[in-house]
Structures are given as C-alpha cells and as structure tokens.
Design an enzyme around this catalytic site. Structure first.
Site, PDB file in Angstrom:
ATOM      1  N   TYR A  42      -9.137  15.193  -4.771  1.00  0.00           N
ATOM      2  CA  TYR A  42      -8.325  14.724  -5.897  1.00  0.00           C
ATOM      3  C   TYR A  42      -7.527  15.872  -6.517  1.00  0.00           C
ATOM      4  O   TYR A  42      -6.311  15.767  -6.735  1.00  0.00           O
ATOM      5  CB  TYR A  42      -9.236  14.073  -6.946  1.00  0.00           C
ATOM      6  N   LYS A  63      -3.400  16.387  -6.697  1.00  0.00           N
ATOM      7  CA  LYS A  63      -2.615  16.497  -7.930  1.00  0.00           C
ATOM      8  C   LYS A  63      -1.890  17.859  -7.999  1.00  0.00           C
ATOM      9  O   LYS A  63      -0.776  17.936  -8.522  1.00  0.00           O
ATOM     10  CB  LYS A  63      -3.508  16.273  -9.155  1.00  0.00           C
ATOM     11  N   ASP A 106       0.883  -1.166   0.000  1.00  0.00           N
ATOM     12  CA  ASP A 106       0.000   0.000   0.000  1.00  0.00           C
ATOM     13  C   ASP A 106       0.922   1.218   0.000  1.00  0.00           C
ATOM     14  O   ASP A 106       1.708   1.402   0.932  1.00  0.00           O
ATOM     15  CB  ASP A 106      -0.874  -0.035   1.259  1.00  0.00           C
ATOM     16  N   ASN A 127       2.607   5.947  -9.730  1.00  0.00           N
ATOM     17  CA  ASN A 127       1.361   6.036 -10.507  1.00  0.00           C
ATOM     18  C   ASN A 127       0.110   5.780  -9.682  1.00  0.00           C
ATOM     19  O   ASN A 127      -0.967   6.279 -10.022  1.00  0.00           O
ATOM     20  CB  ASN A 127       1.446   5.020 -11.663  1.00  0.00           C
TER      21      ASN A 127
HETATM   22  P1  NAD Z   1      -6.877   2.711 -12.132  1.00  0.00           P
HETATM   23  O1  NAD Z   1      -7.923   2.780 -11.093  1.00  0.00           O
HETATM   24  O2  NAD Z   1      -6.963   1.619 -13.154  1.00  0.00           O
HETATM   25  O3  NAD Z   1      -5.417   2.644 -11.492  1.00  0.00           O
HETATM   26  C1  NAD Z   1      -5.093   3.079 -10.209  1.00  0.00           C
HETATM   27  C2  NAD Z   1      -4.230   2.021  -9.588  1.00  0.00           C
HETATM   28  O4  NAD Z   1      -3.736   2.464  -8.330  1.00  0.00           O
HETATM   29  C3  NAD Z   1      -5.013   0.724  -9.339  1.00  0.00           C
HETATM   30  O5  NAD Z   1      -4.277  -0.360  -9.834  1.00  0.00           O
HETATM   31  C4  NAD Z   1      -5.126   0.677  -7.821  1.00  0.00           C
HETATM   32  O6  NAD Z   1      -5.170  -0.640  -7.309  1.00  0.00           O
HETATM   33  C5  NAD Z   1      -3.852   1.384  -7.423  1.00  0.00           C
HETATM   34  N1  NAD Z   1      -3.906   1.865  -6.039  1.00  0.00           N
HETATM   35  C6  NAD Z   1      -4.876   2.614  -5.445  1.00  0.00           C
HETATM   36  N2  NAD Z   1      -4.579   2.825  -4.163  1.00  0.00           N
HETATM   37  C7  NAD Z   1      -3.385   2.212  -3.939  1.00  0.00           C
HETATM   38  C8  NAD Z   1      -2.542   2.079  -2.817  1.00  0.00           C
HETATM   39  N3  NAD Z   1      -2.880   2.615  -1.631  1.00  0.00           N
HETATM   40  N4  NAD Z   1      -1.386   1.379  -2.946  1.00  0.00           N
HETATM   41  C9  NAD Z   1      -1.027   0.824  -4.129  1.00  0.00           C
HETATM   42  N5  NAD Z   1      -1.800   0.909  -5.227  1.00  0.00           N
HETATM   43  C10 NAD Z   1      -2.955   1.596  -5.130  1.00  0.00           C
HETATM   44  O7  NAD Z   1      -6.887   4.125 -12.852  1.00  0.00           O
HETATM   45  P2  NAD Z   1      -5.801   4.818 -13.808  1.00  0.00           P
HETATM   46  O8  NAD Z   1      -6.564   5.743 -14.663  1.00  0.00           O
HETATM   47  O9  NAD Z   1      -4.917   3.821 -14.438  1.00  0.00           O
HETATM   48  O10 NAD Z   1      -4.982   5.711 -12.762  1.00  0.00           O
HETATM   49  C11 NAD Z   1      -3.569   5.689 -12.662  1.00  0.00           C
HETATM   50  C12 NAD Z   1      -3.062   7.075 -12.302  1.00  0.00           C
HETATM   51  O11 NAD Z   1      -3.345   7.965 -13.389  1.00  0.00           O
HETATM   52  C13 NAD Z   1      -3.716   7.676 -11.060  1.00  0.00           C
HETATM   53  O12 NAD Z   1      -2.737   8.372 -10.301  1.00  0.00           O
HETATM   54  C14 NAD Z   1      -4.714   8.665 -11.647  1.00  0.00           C
HETATM   55  O13 NAD Z   1      -4.993   9.729 -10.777  1.00  0.00           O
HETATM   56  C15 NAD Z   1      -3.953   9.128 -12.881  1.00  0.00           C
HETATM   57  N6  NAD Z   1      -4.797   9.740 -13.909  1.00  0.00           N
HETATM   58  C16 NAD Z   1      -5.705   9.010 -14.621  1.00  0.00           C
HETATM   59  C17 NAD Z   1      -6.484   9.640 -15.587  1.00  0.00           C
HETATM   60  C18 NAD Z   1      -7.489   8.910 -16.435  1.00  0.00           C
HETATM   61  O14 NAD Z   1      -8.201   9.564 -17.211  1.00  0.00           O
HETATM   62  N7  NAD Z   1      -7.611   7.605 -16.371  1.00  0.00           N
HETATM   63  C19 NAD Z   1      -6.338  11.014 -15.815  1.00  0.00           C
HETATM   64  C20 NAD Z   1      -5.412  11.725 -15.056  1.00  0.00           C
HETATM   65  C21 NAD Z   1      -4.646  11.081 -14.113  1.00  0.00           C
END
Ligand code: NAD
Length: 268
Positions: A166, A170, A66, A93
C-alpha cells in the site's frame, strides 16, 4: 443546481460506491456537476450515490469497470464522454489494502494492490488526459482543459509497517501525479493529489470502530478528531473547480496534522 461551483462540469469518480469516492461523487453532484459513478462490484452503493445526486437536482449514472483493466477503463471513459459530451474532472480514487508483514507478503497481494492503486490510477488518468488534451483549455465549463485528482494517502510520505504494498503504491502515485502535472501543464491539464490521513470508511474500520481503537488512533492526529468523508470531498470540490485554477503538481494533505509527526512534540 446551475449556480454551483461545478455547474455543468462533466466528472468521473472511480471507486464511488462507498467511502470517500461516494462522498465526493455526491458533493460534486450537489455542486452542479454531472457525475459518472464508477464501481467494480457494488452496484447498490453506486446507485445510492446516483440517487443522492438526483435528489439534489443533479445528473448522475453508475458505470462499472475494474480500474486495473486497461480495456475496461478505456471503454468507461469513452462512455462518459459520449454521455456527457466530454470530461472535465477525473477523481482517481479507487483503492484497496491487502496487508501483511513484509516477510510474509505474497507476490499476488503485492501485485494486486499495485495493479489497483497505482496502475489503475495511471490507466484512468491517461484515458481522461487524452480526452482533456483533445478538448483543450476553455472548451468546457472550466478554465483549464481538465483537472485530474489522484487519491493518494499520508502514506505517500509516512512509511507504514505491515502495509509495504500500500505505501509503495501511494509513494508511486505521488510521482505519477507530479510527472503528469509537469508534462500536461502546457496542454492545460491540471493534476493534483489529495492525501487523506485517517478518514472513517470501510477501508480502515478496525482503526476507529471501538472507543479504544479510536483513542489510539487519535494519538497520531494533533487536531483531535478522526476525519470524515466530507472533509475530503470538500477538498476535491475545490481542486476540481476554477477556484484552484493556478494549482497543479501539488499534494493537498487532509489529515488533521498527521504529517506534522506529533510524536516529535515531546521528543527528538
Ligand atoms: P473504501 O474501501 O470505502 O473505498 C474504496 C473503493 O474503491 C471501493 O468503493 C471499492 O469498491 C473501490 N475499488 C477497489 N478496487 C477497485 C477496482 N479494481 N476497480 C474499481 N473500484 C475499485 O475506502 P476509502 O477510504 O473510501 O478509500 C478511497 C481511497 O482513499 C483509496 O484510494 C484509499 O487508499 C484512499 N485513502 C483512504 C484513507 C482513509 O482513512 N479512509 C486514507 C488515505 C487514503
């Protein structure tokens, strides 16, 4: 694998059991890197990434932690260094959303998102940077001592009603990245952010999963398509590699022009 741009790079991607993290871990593996695939609870998703890297002829393994737990992060980075002999790239990430209007948001939901998205990135970046500084520039396959990539969001500059925790996390990642970049450049460590716009993953599924929702989302994207995981993974490969060796303290927006504020094309 040996001719990939990340040949021999020792890498750790957090939150890599799904979405952008999983895609980045696989892209790193296909570019020749050794990949530690972090997950919190979804071991199957992490193993899927490991298999994809192995099928491409690379080396990967799944590591549970975590990212908001300081001891777990320290143990994870130590394990990665022991297994791979060091660490050249971290992609911080892992992230989450717990949405509510500001007037309704609980302090628990505020804290959990800040803990994972901001403190989690700090803990991972700090642990990786300690090892990178100890290694020094040029000790591994990279010219630098290491490259840290923080996964931010367009909401490091675009306010987002209903997501105050959120957006604050960021915005914080932006200054975390810039300050670490300033502090660690003399030690040879590069630190940069990727700020994705709308990318099709589980975190924002309700925004693109129906044609109506997708059409509405497209109003915000001048380039005319919703992004996919590979758009972000390709940017991460570049920021991890020597091709970006002179780049530090920078945010790379991967957003189809969302941060050009398209509603101002006919207004203002
Ligand atoms: P996602 O939900 O598929 O991925 C997030 C991942 O983080 C998951 O695998 C989850 O299990 C993991 N996670 C959450 N809490 C955790 C913890 N405490 N310890 C370890 N792992 C943990 O969504 P995503 O879109 O792939 O998001 C990845 C990153 O990209 C995030 O930081 C998100 O804020 C950022 N992001 C995504 C988007 C989008 O449009 N999808 C846009 C901007 C930023």
């Amino acid at each position: 694998m040996s001719d990939g741009v990340l040949a021999g790079y020792r890498t750790l991607v957090t939150g890599a059991s799904s979405g952008i993290g999983q895609g980045t871990a696989i892209a790193f593996g296909r570019s020749g890197a050794k990949v530690a695939v972090n997950y919190r609870s979804d071991r199957d998703g992490a193993e899927e990434a490991v298999r994809a890297v192995e099928e491409a002829g690379g080396e990967a393994y799944a590591v549970e932690a975590d990212v908001s737990d300081a001891d777990a992060v320290t143990a994870m980075v130590e394990e990665v260094c022991e297994r791979f002999g060091g660490i050249d790239v971290l992609v911080a990430n892992a992230g989450m959303q717990k949405d509510a209007a500001t007037l309704e948001m609980s302090v628990e939901d505020w804290r959990r998102v800040l803990d994972v998205n901001l403190t989690g990135q700090f803990l991972c970046a700090q642990a990786a940077a300690r090892r990178m500084v100890a290694q020094g520039p040029g000790a591994g396959p990279a010219r630098s001592a290491g490259s840290i990539i923080t996964m931010s969001s367009v909401h490091d500059v675009i306010p987002w009603a209903g997501h105050v925790n959120y957006a604050a996390s960021k915005g914080g990642v932006d200054m975390l990245m810039r300050t670490m970049a300033q502090e660690l450049a003399p030690r040879g460590v590069r630190v940069n952010s990727i700020s994705p716009g709308a990318i099709k993953t589980a975190i924002n599924e309700e925004a693109w999963s129906t044609p109506e929702a997708e059409q509405e989302l497209l109003q915000l994207i001048p380039y005319g398509r919703v992004g996919v995981v590979d758009d972000v993974a390709a940017a991460a490969v570049w920021l991890a590699s020597d091709a970006s060796d002179y780049v530090t303290g920078t945010v790379l927006y991967v957003d189809g022009g969302m941060t050009t504020y398209p509603s101002f094309r006919e207004g203002g």
